[in-house]
Design a protein around this motif. Structure first.
Motif, PDB file in Angstrom:
ATOM      1  N   VAL A 143       0.830  -1.202   0.000  1.00 26.36           N
ATOM      2  CA  VAL A 143       0.000   0.000   0.000  1.00 26.36           C
ATOM      3  C   VAL A 143       0.872   1.263   0.000  1.00 26.36           C
ATOM      4  O   VAL A 143       1.207   1.815   1.040  1.00 26.36           O
ATOM      5  CB  VAL A 143      -0.958   0.002   1.212  1.00 26.36           C
ATOM      6  N   ASN A 144       1.246   1.698  -1.196  1.00 31.79           N
ATOM      7  CA  ASN A 144       2.018   2.937  -1.318  1.00 31.79           C
ATOM      8  C   ASN A 144       1.129   4.134  -1.013  1.00 31.79           C
ATOM      9  O   ASN A 144       0.022   4.221  -1.528  1.00 31.79           O
ATOM     10  CB  ASN A 144       2.576   3.073  -2.728  1.00 31.79           C
ATOM     11  N   PHE A 145       1.640   5.015  -0.153  1.00 35.49           N
ATOM     12  CA  PHE A 145       0.890   6.242   0.137  1.00 35.49           C
ATOM     13  C   PHE A 145       1.576   7.401  -0.572  1.00 35.49           C
ATOM     14  O   PHE A 145       2.812   7.431  -0.682  1.00 35.49           O
ATOM     15  CB  PHE A 145       0.785   6.487   1.649  1.00 35.49           C
ATOM     16  N   PRO A 146       0.788   8.346  -1.103  1.00 37.95           N
ATOM     17  CA  PRO A 146       1.400   9.451  -1.848  1.00 37.95           C
ATOM     18  C   PRO A 146       2.070  10.458  -0.914  1.00 37.95           C
ATOM     19  O   PRO A 146       1.563  10.730   0.181  1.00 37.95           O
ATOM     20  CB  PRO A 146       0.209  10.089  -2.563  1.00 37.95           C
ATOM     21  N   THR A 203       5.592  11.409  -5.810  1.00 35.74           N
ATOM     22  CA  THR A 203       6.370  10.328  -5.220  1.00 35.74           C
ATOM     23  C   THR A 203       5.508   9.594  -4.202  1.00 35.74           C
ATOM     24  O   THR A 203       4.577  10.178  -3.650  1.00 35.74           O
ATOM     25  CB  THR A 203       7.625  10.908  -4.524  1.00 35.74           C
ATOM     26  N   SER A 204       5.810   8.334  -3.976  1.00 37.55           N
ATOM     27  CA  SER A 204       5.069   7.597  -2.951  1.00 37.55           C
ATOM     28  C   SER A 204       6.039   6.919  -2.005  1.00 37.55           C
ATOM     29  O   SER A 204       7.245   6.859  -2.260  1.00 37.55           O
ATOM     30  CB  SER A 204       4.156   6.552  -3.608  1.00 37.55           C
ATOM     31  N   GLY A 205       5.480   6.446  -0.914  1.00 37.93           N
ATOM     32  CA  GLY A 205       6.284   5.686   0.029  1.00 37.93           C
ATOM     33  C   GLY A 205       5.433   4.541   0.528  1.00 37.93           C
ATOM     34  O   GLY A 205       4.230   4.517   0.284  1.00 37.93           O
ATOM     35  N   HIS A 206       6.055   3.588   1.164  1.00 38.51           N
ATOM     36  CA  HIS A 206       5.251   2.542   1.800  1.00 38.51           C
ATOM     37  C   HIS A 206       5.940   2.104   3.076  1.00 38.51           C
ATOM     38  O   HIS A 206       7.125   2.377   3.280  1.00 38.51           O
ATOM     39  CB  HIS A 206       5.008   1.360   0.859  1.00 38.51           C
ATOM     40  N   ILE A 241       8.802  10.229   3.923  1.00 38.99           N
ATOM     41  CA  ILE A 241       8.248   8.870   3.952  1.00 38.99           C
ATOM     42  C   ILE A 241       8.287   8.309   5.378  1.00 38.99           C
ATOM     43  O   ILE A 241       7.372   7.616   5.812  1.00 38.99           O
ATOM     44  CB  ILE A 241       9.013   7.944   2.967  1.00 38.99           C
TER      45      ILE A 241
END
Lengths: 93, 217
Positions: B56-59, B64-67, B183
């Motif tokens: 579940v990558n969060f914006p 860019t996203s992070g998880h 992140i």
């Protein structure tokens, strides 16, 4: 941890995989972003050294993208559960 | 933060593989003496949960996203050794089944997210606990350690990339630390929420409680 706890825990993990993962942000992650910005992303785009059954979390043969991701999530969650549980069992033998 | 094949040169991926094998062997040995019938399934459940949560990558800002990396989460729930094994299991499955992280880079990924993310993160958690005791110290410890674990993993990743000659250290370090500082906030929030939930419903499963011999089951 009894059978009920295991089912609840695994159930929560599966729910995350099924419900949340199809809606994950499609944007590149931190490392990919840096690789792109700094111009070394293409170094990682060669032919993969191992052939993966479910590349990029997209279950093969499913047209709908969200369904393919959810399916990959279910498969992965169950396999990883088996691996973690199996390893623990082996260690205690 | 999963390094793919091609980013690292042999001078970086060979030694990190060696360190990873050493760390995993040590964790296997330690885990053997800690696990009991009640916690064996927990290792499976935690592996499954962290795998799912990592999908579940969060914006964050800037496209860019992070998880979640889950290193500190696994560490505080299962202890640093079993927690490290959980992260290594997840990383290995991601590499082999999902082409997420390269096979040559798997050693480096284990060093960054298991040894440093879980082992290092857990040390920070314990350090804060020793300074600030009680429930507040635990909360601050979980949040701070989660954030730092991501920063430290990003730093190690930068060093490996620079050592490989992929990119100069000062260029990559600033960029990696900058984006992972953001992140890491997501990491801290998710880790805190999940840890609080487990504390509330099944505190008896937590590593620190087992060490104290408290068991409610």
């Amino acid at each position: 941890m009894n059978r009920r706890d295991i089912l609840i825990g695994l159930g929560i993990a599966l729910l995350v995989a099924i419900i949340l993962s199809p809606f994950a942000s499609p944007h590149p992650d931190g490392l990919e972003r840096v690789a792109e910005d700094k111009g070394f992303l293409e170094k990682g785009e060669g032919k993969p050294l191992v052939v993966s059954p479910i590349p990029d979390y997209t279950f093969p043969g499913i047209q709908n993208e969200k369904a393919a991701t959810a399916m990959a999530g279910i498969a992965g969650t169950l396999v990883v559960f088996g691996l973690g549980y199996g390893l623990a069992k082996l260690l205690k033998k | 933060m999963h390094i793919p094949d091609g980013f690292l040169a042999p001078n970086a991926w060979v030694p990190t593989w060696a360190i990873a094998i050493g760390w995993i062997s040590y964790c296997l040995k330690k885990t053997r003496s800690i696990l009991n019938d009640k916690t064996i399934p927990l290792m499976g459940v935690m592996s499954a949960f962290i795998f799912a949560a990592q999908m579940v990558n969060f914006p964050i800002a800037g496209g860019t996203s992070g998880h979640l990396l889950g290193g500190v989460l696994a560490g505080v729930l299962l202890g640093p050794y079993t927690g490290s094994l959980v992260i290594a299991v997840v990383l290995s499955a991601q590499c082999l089944i999902f082409q997420d992280g390269g096979i040559t880079a798997l050693g480096a990924n284990i060093v960054n997210m298991s040894l440093i993310g879980t082992g290092g993160g857990y040390l920070i958690y314990k350090l804060i606990n020793s300074i600030w005791s009680g429930p507040a110290g635990k909360k601050i410890g979980v949040v701070t350690a989660s954030w730092f674990s991501v920063l430290l993993a990003a730093t190690a990743c930068s060093l490996e990339l620079a050592f490989s000659g992929t990119i100069p250290l000062k260029v990559v370090l600033a960029a990696m630390v900058g984006v992972h500082a953001v992140i890491g906030v997501g990491e801290a929030i998710i880790t805190f929420l999940v840890w609080s939930y487990v504390m509330k419903v099944r505190a008896d499963l937590l590593y620190s409680y087992q060490l104290m011999g408290v068991n409610h089951e």
